[in-house]
Design a protein around this motif. Structure first.
Motif, mmCIF file in Angstrom:
data_model
loop_
_atom_site.group_PDB
_atom_site.id
_atom_site.type_symbol
_atom_site.label_atom_id
_atom_site.label_comp_id
_atom_site.label_asym_id
_atom_site.label_seq_id
_atom_site.Cartn_x
_atom_site.Cartn_y
_atom_site.Cartn_z
ATOM 1 N N MET A 1 32.358 2.405 60.892
ATOM 2 C CA MET A 1 31.556 1.638 60.182
ATOM 3 C C MET A 1 30.698 2.343 59.497
ATOM 4 O O MET A 1 29.795 3.347 59.898
ATOM 5 N N THR A 3 27.063 2.936 57.092
ATOM 6 C CA THR A 3 25.770 2.256 57.179
ATOM 7 C C THR A 3 25.213 2.573 55.762
ATOM 8 O O THR A 3 25.519 3.380 54.929
ATOM 9 N N ASP A 239 25.757 -13.151 64.593
ATOM 10 C CA ASP A 239 26.466 -11.975 63.980
ATOM 11 C C ASP A 239 25.554 -10.957 63.641
ATOM 12 O O ASP A 239 24.647 -11.406 62.640
ATOM 13 N N THR A 241 26.361 -8.161 62.025
ATOM 14 C CA THR A 241 26.994 -7.638 60.696
ATOM 15 C C THR A 241 26.463 -7.916 59.215
ATOM 16 O O THR A 241 26.315 -9.417 59.126
ATOM 17 N N THR A 243 27.081 -7.621 54.748
ATOM 18 C CA THR A 243 27.794 -6.834 53.758
ATOM 19 C C THR A 243 26.921 -6.686 52.683
ATOM 20 O O THR A 243 26.101 -7.474 52.328
ATOM 21 N N GLN A 254 29.832 -2.460 54.813
ATOM 22 C CA GLN A 254 29.421 -3.196 55.863
ATOM 23 C C GLN A 254 28.587 -2.597 56.984
ATOM 24 O O GLN A 254 28.777 -1.284 57.048
ATOM 25 N N THR A 255 27.469 -3.032 57.437
ATOM 26 C CA THR A 255 26.768 -2.474 58.344
ATOM 27 C C THR A 255 26.016 -3.513 59.445
ATOM 28 O O THR A 255 26.465 -4.544 59.421
ATOM 29 N N THR A 256 25.221 -3.118 60.190
ATOM 30 C CA THR A 256 24.679 -4.138 61.111
ATOM 31 C C THR A 256 22.880 -4.169 60.633
ATOM 32 O O THR A 256 22.362 -3.235 59.832
#
Length: 285
Positions: A1, A3, A239, A241, A243, A254-256
């Protein structure tokens, strides 16, 4: 993923000042009395913002005579500075002294880094609460050779906050490391110090806990909106995550939320102090 691009700051700061020897740099007439500057209802770890009725951009914090940050975006004070065991002194500058020193109107925290001393010295601070906060800071300093001294510091903060955020385990996860080497010369009249500081901070609470939906009644009071409990419920999605469009490449990635709040800083500091025979102190940092 992938970042978000990390915010990395490197600062080499310079300032020249001459002060009278009668003034103690760590505690003098420029400072106010104890105002509980570290008590803060908004944060268990940062300095308190004292409102005086005039606009202010942020909390002013000085370390060794220089602002800890010149731009609070992206580097807010709490991401790169904490009142931990690495400090030998903390005080509160008067409003007039803050205006002269920083150009901002308001109070400012005045702090000085703990330098190496003779012998071996250590300070360990630990703080916890019933919400699960774990805060640890450790400083060790001493003499490694004749007229050569060292000081190292570690700060670790694991703060889940006062209510659970489902998208992340911590509202504040910060680590700060400092290392300094000091050379004293000319019968201790002069002192040269080189220091390095690295900080790595996830300040989730800056976006996760400082706002929530409510209904304004109209008579100055508010009432809860739906099942959102004021002050104890997060309105963020479960959630974690998100975008976003990478501003450097233009691509969708995508990241968190936790990774997106990462703030890094690297700082190199050079300081030289000299006490002249005429009673004046010369400081370059």
């Amino acid at each position: 993923m992938k970042t978000l691009p990390k915010s990395i700051g490197g600062m080499l700061l310079m300032m020249v000042s001459i002060t009278a020897a009668a003034q103690n740099e760590n505690s003098n007439s420029k400072e106010e009395g104890n105002r509980n500057v570290m008590l803060n209802a908004a944060s268990a770890n940062g300095p308190r913002e004292i409102q005086i009725g005039l606009p202010s951009a942020d909390v002013n914090v000085m370390e060794n005579g220089l602002p800890v940050t010149y731009a609070t975006n992206p580097h807010s004070v709490n991401t790169i500075w904490r009142g931990d065991a690495s400090l030998s002194h903390q005080g509160l500058l008067k409003i007039a002294e803050t205006a002269i020193t920083t150009g901002n109107i308001g109070y400012a925290v005045n702090s000085f880094t703990q330098l190496g001393q003779k012998g071996f010295n250590g300070t360990l601070n630990y703080k916890s609460n019933h919400f699960g906060l774990q805060e640890l800071s450790l400083n060790m300093n001493g003499e490694m050779a004749k007229n050569w001294f060292y000081s190292v510091n570690m700060y670790q903060d694991f703060d889940p906050g006062t209510f659970k955020i489902k998208s992340t385990p911590y509202q504040d996860r910060t680590q700060i490391y400092k290392a300094l080497i000091t050379r004293r010369y000319n019968n201790n009249a002069g002192e040269f110090t080189i220091g390095y500081k690295y900080s790595n901070s996830h300040n989730v609470y800056r976006y996760a806990t400082q706002s929530a939906p409510f209904i304004y009644v109209g008579d100055g009071s508010v009432k809860e909106y739906g099942k959102f409990k004021l002050g104890i419920t997060s309105y963020l999605p479960t959630d974690n995550t998100m975008t976003y469009r990478n501003m450097r490449t233009g691509e969708i990635e995508q990241t968190t939320l936790y990774d997106a709040s990462l703030n890094k800083s690297s700082e190199l500091t050079l300081m030289n102090k000299y006490h002249w025979d005429n009673g004046l102190d010369w400081t370059v940092a």
